[in-house]
Scaffold this active site. Sequence first.
Site, short mmCIF file in Angstrom:
data_model
loop_
_atom_site.label_atom_id
_atom_site.label_comp_id
_atom_site.label_asym_id
_atom_site.label_seq_id
_atom_site.Cartn_x
_atom_site.Cartn_y
_atom_site.Cartn_z
N CYS A 33 0.89 -1.23 0.06
CA CYS A 33 0.13 -0.10 0.10
C CYS A 33 0.80 1.38 0.06
O CYS A 33 1.49 1.70 0.97
CB CYS A 33 -1.01 -0.06 1.01
SG CYS A 33 -1.83 1.35 1.54
N CYS A 36 -0.26 3.84 2.69
CA CYS A 36 0.56 3.25 3.88
C CYS A 36 1.86 3.97 4.14
O CYS A 36 2.29 4.03 5.13
CB CYS A 36 0.10 1.95 3.94
SG CYS A 36 -1.39 1.29 3.93
#
Length: 87
Positions: A33, A36
């Site tokens: 991600c 993230c």
Amino acid sequence: VHVIAVGADDFEARVIAESATRLVLVDFWAAWCGPCRSLAPVLEQLAEQQAGRVLVAKVDSDAEPALSQRFGVRSLPTLILFKDGVP
């Protein structure tokens, strides 16, 4: 240590119980991600600035799908703040 990794085996002790004494911000993330990874340094800075008042706990959603499902995580990153054992 202001940022910790947690999983299903220690979530109750390190997040739920700990949230009785200070806020615990749980970051549900995954290695693939991009957002993230962008958010991680911001959370580390927050944890350092709020040392003792806020604990940042990271849950790898790929490794801990049951935790993600338990808290209704549908997209990453998802942040949930715990106080007194409740989100």
